[in-house]
Write a protein that holds these residues in place. Structure first.
Motif, PDB file in Angstrom:
ATOM      1  N   CYS A   1     -10.520   3.296  -3.692  1.00 29.58           N
ATOM      2  CA  CYS A   1     -10.637   3.535  -2.244  1.00 29.58           C
ATOM      3  C   CYS A   1      -9.339   4.151  -1.747  1.00 29.58           C
ATOM      4  CB  CYS A   1     -10.874   2.225  -1.504  1.00 29.58           C
ATOM      5  SG  CYS A   1     -12.329   1.359  -2.041  1.00 29.58           S
ATOM      6  N   TYR A   2      -9.447   5.249  -1.046  1.00 27.10           N
ATOM      7  CA  TYR A   2      -8.279   6.003  -0.582  1.00 27.10           C
ATOM      8  C   TYR A   2      -8.273   6.176   0.932  1.00 27.10           C
ATOM      9  CZ  TYR A   2     -12.018   9.332  -0.568  1.00 27.10           C
ATOM     10  OH  TYR A   2     -13.229   9.934  -0.341  1.00 27.10           O
TER      11      TYR A   2
ATOM     12  N   GLN B   1      -9.844   0.882   2.424  1.00 26.03           N
ATOM     13  CA  GLN B   1      -8.620   0.158   2.065  1.00 26.03           C
ATOM     14  C   GLN B   1      -8.336  -0.983   3.040  1.00 26.03           C
ATOM     15  OE1 GLN B   1      -5.156   2.737   0.702  1.00 26.03           O
ATOM     16  NE2 GLN B   1      -6.271   4.106   2.074  1.00 26.03           N
TER      17      GLN B   1
ATOM     18  N   SER C   1      -3.394   4.606  -7.766  1.00 24.88           N
ATOM     19  CA  SER C   1      -3.209   5.985  -7.322  1.00 24.88           C
ATOM     20  C   SER C   1      -3.910   6.921  -8.310  1.00 24.88           C
ATOM     21  CB  SER C   1      -1.730   6.341  -7.179  1.00 24.88           C
ATOM     22  OG  SER C   1      -1.062   6.177  -8.399  1.00 24.88           O
TER      23      SER C   1
ATOM     24  N   PRO D   1      -6.024  12.595  -0.255  1.00 22.28           N
ATOM     25  CA  PRO D   1      -6.948  12.174   0.802  1.00 22.28           C
ATOM     26  C   PRO D   1      -6.830  13.156   1.972  1.00 22.28           C
ATOM     27  CG  PRO D   1      -4.986  10.833   0.896  1.00 22.28           C
ATOM     28  CD  PRO D   1      -4.808  11.783  -0.263  1.00 22.28           C
TER      29      PRO D   1
ATOM     30  N   GLY E   1      -4.123   4.387  -3.011  1.00 25.07           N
ATOM     31  CA  GLY E   1      -5.180   3.575  -2.438  1.00 25.07           C
ATOM     32  C   GLY E   1      -5.283   2.225  -3.111  1.00 25.07           C
TER      33      GLY E   1
ATOM     34  N   ALA F   1      -3.225   7.229   7.098  1.00 23.12           N
ATOM     35  CA  ALA F   1      -3.749   5.860   7.179  1.00 23.12           C
ATOM     36  C   ALA F   1      -3.068   5.058   8.289  1.00 23.12           C
ATOM     37  CB  ALA F   1      -3.580   5.155   5.837  1.00 23.12           C
TER      38      ALA F   1
END
Length: 158
Positions: A25-26, A30, A49, A55, A76, A128
């Motif tokens: 999950c990136y 997350q 990673s 991303p 991630g 993020a």
């Protein structure tokens, strides 16, 4: 003269028939709040990673898409204990906009990731921290509204 009529109805794909085991999950997955909203728990996970990927910010979307990058590394989380039902929910959440494929992680291990195959890719990476500060609460609430439908096997809709 005879004519053959053929149907060009799309055949439903079952991406999960590939037997994915761990999910890289990136993006939004997350975040604990998103996982709790969709799955009602936070699965076991570990930092991970994927070199050769990034991303990417996507035009008009709050979430990213994982795209090939000659110089980038996507950071991630690796979700390591998803049940079959949880895989099904996450696969419905990610919908057909993404392709589920294996990627090589920095450890040399492999993990499954939802890859963005389409356009709308922006030149900058998805942020993020900005997502968390500006959008996470509302996004998690939207995920919570979708969760029961996804669990019931319904397509994602708002």
């Amino acid at each position: 003269m005879t004519h053959t009529i053929t149907s060009h109805c799309p055949v439903p794909r079952d991406r999960l028939s590939q037997g994915p085991d761990v999910l890289f999950c990136y993006g939004t997955l997350q975040f604990d709040a998103v996982l709790k909203a969709l799955l009602r728990r936070v699965p076991a996970r570990a930092p991970a990673s994927a070199p050769g990927w990034r991303p990417a910010a996507l035009e008009g979307r709050l979430y990213p898409g994982l795209v090939v990058s000659a110089t980038g590394t996507a950071r991630g989380m690796l979700l390591t204990d998803l049940s079959n039902e949880e895989w099904r929910i996450l696969d419905a959440f990610e919908d057909d906009s993404y392709e589920l494929r294996e990627v090589t992680l920095s450890t040399g291990d492999r993990g499954w990731a939802y890859i963005w195959p389409d356009g709308d890719v922006r030149p900058e990476n998805w942020d993020a921290a900005e997502f968390k500060a500006l959008h996470l609460s509302e996004y998690a609430a939207r995920c919570a509204r979708l969760a029961s439908g996804l669990a019931a096997g319904l397509p994602k809709s708002d």
